[in-house]
Design an enzyme around this catalytic site. Structure first.
Site, PDB file in Angstrom:
ATOM      1  N   GLN A  12       0.763  -1.179  -0.062  1.00 12.90           N
ATOM      2  CA  GLN A  12       0.078   0.087   0.054  1.00 12.90           C
ATOM      3  C   GLN A  12       0.757   1.077   0.003  1.00 12.90           C
ATOM      4  O   GLN A  12       0.512   2.336  -0.924  1.00 12.90           O
ATOM      5  CB  GLN A  12      -1.050  -0.028   1.167  1.00 12.90           C
ATOM      6  CG  GLN A  12      -2.019  -0.945   1.295  1.00 12.90           C
ATOM      7  CD  GLN A  12      -3.099  -0.649   2.310  1.00 12.90           C
ATOM      8  OE1 GLN A  12      -4.125  -0.139   2.159  1.00 12.90           O
ATOM      9  NE2 GLN A  12      -2.612  -1.103   3.500  1.00 12.90           N
ATOM     10  N   LEU A  13       1.816   1.362   0.961  1.00 12.11           N
ATOM     11  CA  LEU A  13       2.645   2.555   0.975  1.00 12.11           C
ATOM     12  C   LEU A  13       3.438   2.672  -0.274  1.00 12.11           C
ATOM     13  O   LEU A  13       3.712   3.755  -0.735  1.00 12.11           O
ATOM     14  CB  LEU A  13       3.537   2.545   2.179  1.00 12.11           C
ATOM     15  CG  LEU A  13       4.275   3.837   2.450  1.00 12.11           C
ATOM     16  CD1 LEU A  13       3.420   5.119   2.368  1.00 12.11           C
ATOM     17  CD2 LEU A  13       5.010   3.865   3.738  1.00 12.11           C
ATOM     18  N   THR A 109       5.475   1.594  13.470  1.00 11.38           N
ATOM     19  CA  THR A 109       4.258   1.542  13.882  1.00 11.38           C
ATOM     20  C   THR A 109       4.136   1.933  15.329  1.00 11.38           C
ATOM     21  O   THR A 109       4.858   1.974  16.077  1.00 11.38           O
ATOM     22  CB  THR A 109       3.855  -0.092  13.759  1.00 11.38           C
ATOM     23  OG1 THR A 109       2.703  -0.276  14.165  1.00 11.38           O
ATOM     24  CG2 THR A 109       4.889  -1.039  14.363  1.00 11.38           C
ATOM     25  N   TYR A 133       4.832  -8.710  16.684  1.00  8.49           N
ATOM     26  CA  TYR A 133       4.947  -7.595  15.727  1.00  8.49           C
ATOM     27  C   TYR A 133       5.683  -6.311  16.159  1.00  8.49           C
ATOM     28  O   TYR A 133       6.683  -5.894  15.626  1.00  8.49           O
ATOM     29  CB  TYR A 133       3.689  -7.517  15.017  1.00  8.49           C
ATOM     30  CG  TYR A 133       3.560  -5.953  14.071  1.00  8.49           C
ATOM     31  CD1 TYR A 133       4.316  -6.174  12.702  1.00  8.49           C
ATOM     32  CD2 TYR A 133       2.725  -5.021  14.320  1.00  8.49           C
ATOM     33  CE1 TYR A 133       4.023  -5.119  11.889  1.00  8.49           C
ATOM     34  CE2 TYR A 133       2.666  -3.845  13.571  1.00  8.49           C
ATOM     35  CZ  TYR A 133       3.412  -3.864  12.315  1.00  8.49           C
ATOM     36  OH  TYR A 133       3.316  -3.058  11.496  1.00  8.49           O
TER      37      TYR A 133
END
Length: 291
Positions: A12-13, A109, A133
């Site tokens: 996406q990015l 993130t 994560y």
């Protein structure tokens, strides 16, 4: 013309970076991903020798790392792969960037925090990830700090763009069901890849190095966000507001989700006055282009 390597270009990015920077004649993008495709060079960022060789031979002045392992639940039982992609990969890119004298933009993130905050997290707040994560992404940040000379680390959250994402999932569900259940007690800021790509464009041409937060302005919860998506898309699907406990009782999740993911773009505002769009405006723009 400045050459920029984009890793994970098909995500996406990566796609948003391509749209943002190819409109600027000053940049030539070198697109890489784990899979080869039209205009895409295969590159495994977990292979340090391959990465160093590739970066050196490319003559690139900058690297934008959009590659990441983001399947949050799978990583709880796939720890080694998570560390290879989210920590060793950034380390390799940092080593290569330093040897080639290139800048490194690394995307991180909100999961590096524990998710129990009561005010927006700024870049100077203590980290404390609770999921695999989050732990591997924080390790990636530390690797970049250790091995890169000129770097930008940008933490983002609730990202949506051209690809699989929450917005498209909700719109797909609205075609099948009259009502959906969405959690109401997880707070954050929906952020479009378009807005994040603009911020990366702003930073990469500077020497304003460091750790930054990069999310749209304002905040909401997943249920209210879903209602706004449906309103903008003209959907009549009802949104049932449920707690995380209620949702996970019916849909078990391996990894804990942060209850509080609101990031404050403190460093961007403090060092350059740069402002993201409000999340309401960004999602309206996205839905307009989508439907």
């Amino acid at each position: 013309m400045k050459k920029i390597i984009v890793t994970g270009c098909n995500g996406q990015l990566g796609r948003a970076i391509n749209k943002e920077l190819t409109s600027n004649d000053g940049y030539e993008l070198i697109n890489t991903d784990v899979f080869q495709g039209e205009g895409i060079i295969p590159l495994d960022i977990t292979d340090v020798d391959a990465v160093v060789k590739f970066v050196k031979e490319s003559g690139a002045q900058a690297i934008i790392n959009c590659a990441a392992y983001t399947a949050v639940d799978k990583q709880e039982s796939d720890v080694d792969l998570s560390y290879r992609i989210n920590a060793i990969g950034p380390r390799n890119l940092a080593i290569a960037a330093t040897e080639a004298g290139a800048k490194l933009v690394h995307v991180s993130t909100d999961y590096v925090f524990d998710g129990n905050g009561t005010r927006p997290y700024i870049e100077f707040d203590k980290t404390g990830p609770v999921s695999v994560y989050g732990k591997t992404k924080l390790a990636g940040e530390e690797m970049v700090k250790q091995f890169a000379k000129d770097f930008f680390i940008i933490r983002t959250a609730w990202l949506y763009g051209d690809g699989k994402n929450f917005v498209k999932t909700m719109l797909s569900l609205s075609e099948k069901y009259d009502e959906v259940s969405v959690v109401k007690d997880q707070l954050g800021t929906p952020t479009s890849t378009k807005e994040l790509a603009k911020a990366i464009h702003h930073l990469v041409g500077t020497e304003n190095y460091g750790v930054f937060h990069g999310t749209c302005e304002g905040d909401t919860n997943w249920a209210d966000f879903t209602e706004e998506i449906f309103r903008l898309a003209g959907k009549s699907t009802r949104v049932n507001h449920v707690t995380t406990a209620e949702y996970t009782a019916r849909n078990p999740q391996a990894a804990p989700r942060p209850a509080y993911s609101i990031l404050e773009n403190y460093m961007l505002k403090l060092t350059s006055g740069y402002m993201f769009a409000d999340w309401h405006d960004a999602i309206e723009d996205y839905i307009r282009e989508l439907v």
